[in-house]
Scaffold this motif. Structure first.
Motif, PDB file in Angstrom:
ATOM      1  N   VAL A  91       0.836  -1.207   0.000  1.00 49.52           N
ATOM      2  CA  VAL A  91       0.000   0.000   0.000  1.00 49.52           C
ATOM      3  C   VAL A  91       0.869   1.255   0.000  1.00 49.52           C
ATOM      4  O   VAL A  91       0.600   2.216  -0.739  1.00 49.52           O
ATOM      5  N   VAL A  92       1.934   1.252   0.801  1.00 46.54           N
ATOM      6  CA  VAL A  92       2.835   2.410   0.850  1.00 46.54           C
ATOM      7  C   VAL A  92       3.484   2.641  -0.516  1.00 46.54           C
ATOM      8  O   VAL A  92       3.551   3.782  -1.006  1.00 46.54           O
ATOM      9  N   ALA A  93       3.967   1.569  -1.138  1.00 42.56           N
ATOM     10  CA  ALA A  93       4.601   1.707  -2.453  1.00 42.56           C
ATOM     11  C   ALA A  93       3.606   2.238  -3.478  1.00 42.56           C
ATOM     12  O   ALA A  93       3.946   3.088  -4.315  1.00 42.56           O
ATOM     13  N   THR A  94       2.369   1.750  -3.408  1.00 47.52           N
ATOM     14  CA  THR A  94       1.342   2.210  -4.347  1.00 47.52           C
ATOM     15  C   THR A  94       1.036   3.689  -4.140  1.00 47.52           C
ATOM     16  O   THR A  94       0.948   4.465  -5.105  1.00 47.52           O
ATOM     17  N   LEU A  95       0.881   4.101  -2.895  1.00 49.25           N
ATOM     18  CA  LEU A  95       0.603   5.516  -2.605  1.00 49.25           C
ATOM     19  C   LEU A  95       1.731   6.427  -3.070  1.00 49.25           C
ATOM     20  O   LEU A  95       1.488   7.571  -3.475  1.00 49.25           O
ATOM     21  N   SER A  96       2.971   5.925  -3.026  1.00 55.09           N
ATOM     22  CA  SER A  96       4.101   6.764  -3.429  1.00 55.09           C
ATOM     23  C   SER A  96       4.015   7.154  -4.905  1.00 55.09           C
ATOM     24  O   SER A  96       4.423   8.258  -5.281  1.00 55.09           O
ATOM     25  N   PHE A  97       3.499   6.261  -5.745  1.00 55.18           N
ATOM     26  CA  PHE A  97       3.346   6.607  -7.164  1.00 55.18           C
ATOM     27  C   PHE A  97       2.361   7.758  -7.330  1.00 55.18           C
ATOM     28  O   PHE A  97       2.627   8.716  -8.060  1.00 55.18           O
ATOM     29  N   PHE A 110      11.110  13.791  -2.100  1.00 59.95           N
ATOM     30  CA  PHE A 110      12.140  13.031  -1.391  1.00 59.95           C
ATOM     31  C   PHE A 110      11.499  12.071  -0.392  1.00 59.95           C
ATOM     32  O   PHE A 110      11.886  10.901  -0.295  1.00 59.95           O
ATOM     33  N   VAL A 111      10.522  12.581   0.372  1.00 60.70           N
ATOM     34  CA  VAL A 111       9.879  11.742   1.383  1.00 60.70           C
ATOM     35  C   VAL A 111       9.192  10.539   0.745  1.00 60.70           C
ATOM     36  O   VAL A 111       9.308   9.398   1.233  1.00 60.70           O
ATOM     37  N   TRP A 112       8.505  10.750  -0.354  1.00 61.27           N
ATOM     38  CA  TRP A 112       7.783   9.646  -0.981  1.00 61.27           C
ATOM     39  C   TRP A 112       8.720   8.673  -1.683  1.00 61.27           C
ATOM     40  O   TRP A 112       8.465   7.463  -1.708  1.00 61.27           O
ATOM     41  N   ARG A 113       9.819   9.161  -2.245  1.00 59.92           N
ATOM     42  CA  ARG A 113      10.820   8.250  -2.795  1.00 59.92           C
ATOM     43  C   ARG A 113      11.474   7.446  -1.670  1.00 59.92           C
ATOM     44  O   ARG A 113      11.789   6.267  -1.827  1.00 59.92           O
ATOM     45  N   LEU A 114      11.666   8.080  -0.514  1.00 58.42           N
ATOM     46  CA  LEU A 114      12.211   7.385   0.650  1.00 58.42           C
ATOM     47  C   LEU A 114      11.249   6.303   1.122  1.00 58.42           C
ATOM     48  O   LEU A 114      11.651   5.162   1.404  1.00 58.42           O
ATOM     49  N   LEU A 115       9.956   6.634   1.203  1.00 56.94           N
ATOM     50  CA  LEU A 115       8.956   5.660   1.644  1.00 56.94           C
ATOM     51  C   LEU A 115       8.847   4.485   0.681  1.00 56.94           C
ATOM     52  O   LEU A 115       8.676   3.332   1.105  1.00 56.94           O
ATOM     53  N   SER A 116       8.949   4.757  -0.614  1.00 59.19           N
ATOM     54  CA  SER A 116       8.909   3.647  -1.569  1.00 59.19           C
ATOM     55  C   SER A 116      10.099   2.718  -1.380  1.00 59.19           C
ATOM     56  O   SER A 116       9.979   1.492  -1.531  1.00 59.19           O
ATOM     57  N   GLY A 117      11.258   3.292  -1.024  1.00 57.30           N
ATOM     58  CA  GLY A 117      12.421   2.462  -0.740  1.00 57.30           C
ATOM     59  C   GLY A 117      12.251   1.644   0.525  1.00 57.30           C
ATOM     60  O   GLY A 117      12.659   0.474   0.589  1.00 57.30           O
ATOM     61  N   ILE A 118      11.640   2.242   1.563  1.00 60.22           N
ATOM     62  CA  ILE A 118      11.370   1.506   2.804  1.00 60.22           C
ATOM     63  C   ILE A 118      10.472   0.300   2.512  1.00 60.22           C
ATOM     64  O   ILE A 118      10.716  -0.810   3.005  1.00 60.22           O
ATOM     65  N   ALA A 119       9.450   0.513   1.707  1.00 59.06           N
ATOM     66  CA  ALA A 119       8.568  -0.594   1.341  1.00 59.06           C
ATOM     67  C   ALA A 119       9.339  -1.698   0.625  1.00 59.06           C
ATOM     68  O   ALA A 119       9.161  -2.893   0.917  1.00 59.06           O
ATOM     69  N   GLY A 120      10.221  -1.326  -0.305  1.00 61.57           N
ATOM     70  CA  GLY A 120      11.003  -2.314  -1.031  1.00 61.57           C
ATOM     71  C   GLY A 120      11.933  -3.103  -0.139  1.00 61.57           C
ATOM     72  O   GLY A 120      12.049  -4.329  -0.267  1.00 61.57           O
TER      73      GLY A 120
END
Length: 399
Positions: A91-97, A110-120
């Motif tokens: 869900v976090v990765a999807t929201l980041s897009f 930056f925050v959303w690219r960071l969150l997508s990395g955390i999800a990965g």
């Protein structure tokens, strides 16, 4: 040979659903969330969303998030259960897009690219230990390749989907990627295992370490070091390949997109081919040969001309997703119990993520300091892979 019973058929179907869920998770969180950013870099600069330096640091933000996710994934899984964490991270990765469709500021992006990395990172730590214990031991190699095939499919998909979406504009591209991620998240939602395998019985601390335990400890330390150097070696092509072809070689965005598609073809083939190598040669020997080929290919990238780019892209593209099942196979060679394998794999992922994040920041600094020259980055990457080979040779001599 006896026919499968009616009891085994639902079990087999459940296993394939678990593998499908793992494939969707790696596709969304790594294949798209990380690699779809690479073909977007030239467009982000040309559309004046961000300047060149900012775009590079935004790419590094995903790698830093990956490290955070690798560190917190296992503790979160113990507290909340692996399937729940995997769903939340999807869900976090999807929201980041969807969030990246609006470049409100550098900090927002930056925050959303960071969150997508955390999800990965969290998904990478948990997905194998969640799915593979439910797979028969004889088929875990193939299952591992199938799970991480999602990374390759995401890379190939980003190479074909992103150029098509860019015809509608950058914002619609991010929204389109978010829609794909949402569909995959929903499709896999009920496919995760509902129960966790029973943990292995822990060995008492008072018991002396057996010789095989000491040997496996040395083997794991070598694997962690090699895996970290592999992370260092794959970052430049992973982040800069499209920009290198489009602007560095002045080949244009269409050639760059074709090169990225070939990179994606290699990424699709990589997990299965590397898994077959591990089955036939053993994981350690396979790692050695793969490192040799990759060191030569990445080094050649810095001096190549356009006709060789497509072939090199296939070779280099096979590396990022291919080494994951290869390293996992090595962990399974060294550790026989499920709990020990999970702990070792978590540490391997942290080592990989740490050096990947450090390398992302270092390469970004070098790239900006050199005025945007890509060749230096590929030379450094090749040297890192050669060092990984040297560590293996040194370990053999010491043994």
């Amino acid at each position: 040979m006896s026919a499968p019973t009616t009891a085994t058929l639902p079990m087999r179907n459940a296993v394939w659903l678990h593998i499908f869920a793992g494939l969707c998770a790696s596709l969304v969180s790594i294949g798209l969330a990380r690699f779809a950013y690479t073909p977007l870099i030239p467009q982000l600069i040309q559309a004046h969303w961000f300047v060149q330096a900012d775009v590079v640091y935004l790419g590094a933000a995903n790698l830093a998030g990956y490290l955070i996710g690798a560190l917190i994934g296992h503790p979160l899984g113990k507290r909340l259960s692996n399937p729940l964490v995997l769903r939340l991270m999807l869900v976090v990765a999807t929201l980041s897009f969807f969030a990246c469709a609006w470049a409100l500021s550098f900090s927002w992006f930056f925050v959303w690219r960071l969150l997508s990395g955390i999800a990965g990172g969290a998904i990478m730590v948990l997905v194998a230990s969640t799915v593979l214990p439910h797979v028969p031991a004889a088929r875990r190699g193939a299952a591992s390749g199938a799970i991480f095939l999602g990374i390759g499919l995401g890379i190939a998909g980003s190479g074909t989907l992103v150029p098509a979406l860019l015809e509608w504009g950058l914002r619609d591209t991010w929204l389109g990627l978010g829609l794909v991620a949402a569909v995959l998240t929903a499709a896999s939602w009920f496919c995760w295992p509902q129960s966790q395998p029973e943990p292995a019985v822990a060995v008492k601390a008072s018991e002396p370490a057996a010789p095989e335990d000491l040997a496996s400890g040395r083997g794991l330390r070598l694997l962690f070091a090699q895996y970290a150097l592999m992370a260092t070696g794959l970052v430049p092509a992973m982040v800069f390949l499209v920009d290198y072809v489009a602007r560095g070689l002045d080949a244009g965005t269409h050639v760059a997109a074709l090169v990225w598609v070939m990179y994606g073809v290699g990424a699709i083939v990589g997990p299965m081919v590397y898994g077959m190598l591990a089955d036939h040669l053993g994981a350690r020997r396979s790692i050695r040969w793969v490192l040799i080929v990759q060191a030569l290919a990445v080094g050649a990238l810095s001096i190549t001309s356009q006709p060789w780019l497509l072939g090199l892209a296939v070779l280099i593209g096979s590396f990022p997703p291919g080494i994951v099942p290869l390293a996992l196979a090595r962990v399974h060679e060294l550790k026989k119990h499920a709990h020990a394998q999970q702990v070792a794999w978590s540490r391997a992922t942290v080592a990989f993520a740490s050096f990947q994040a450090l390398a992302g920041a270092a390469y970004s600094l070098i790239f900006n300091a050199s005025g945007g020259h890509h060749q230096q980055l590929f030379v450094i990457a090749s040297l890192a892979l050669l060092l990984a080979i040297a560590l293996d040779l040194a370990a053999r001599r010491l043994r």
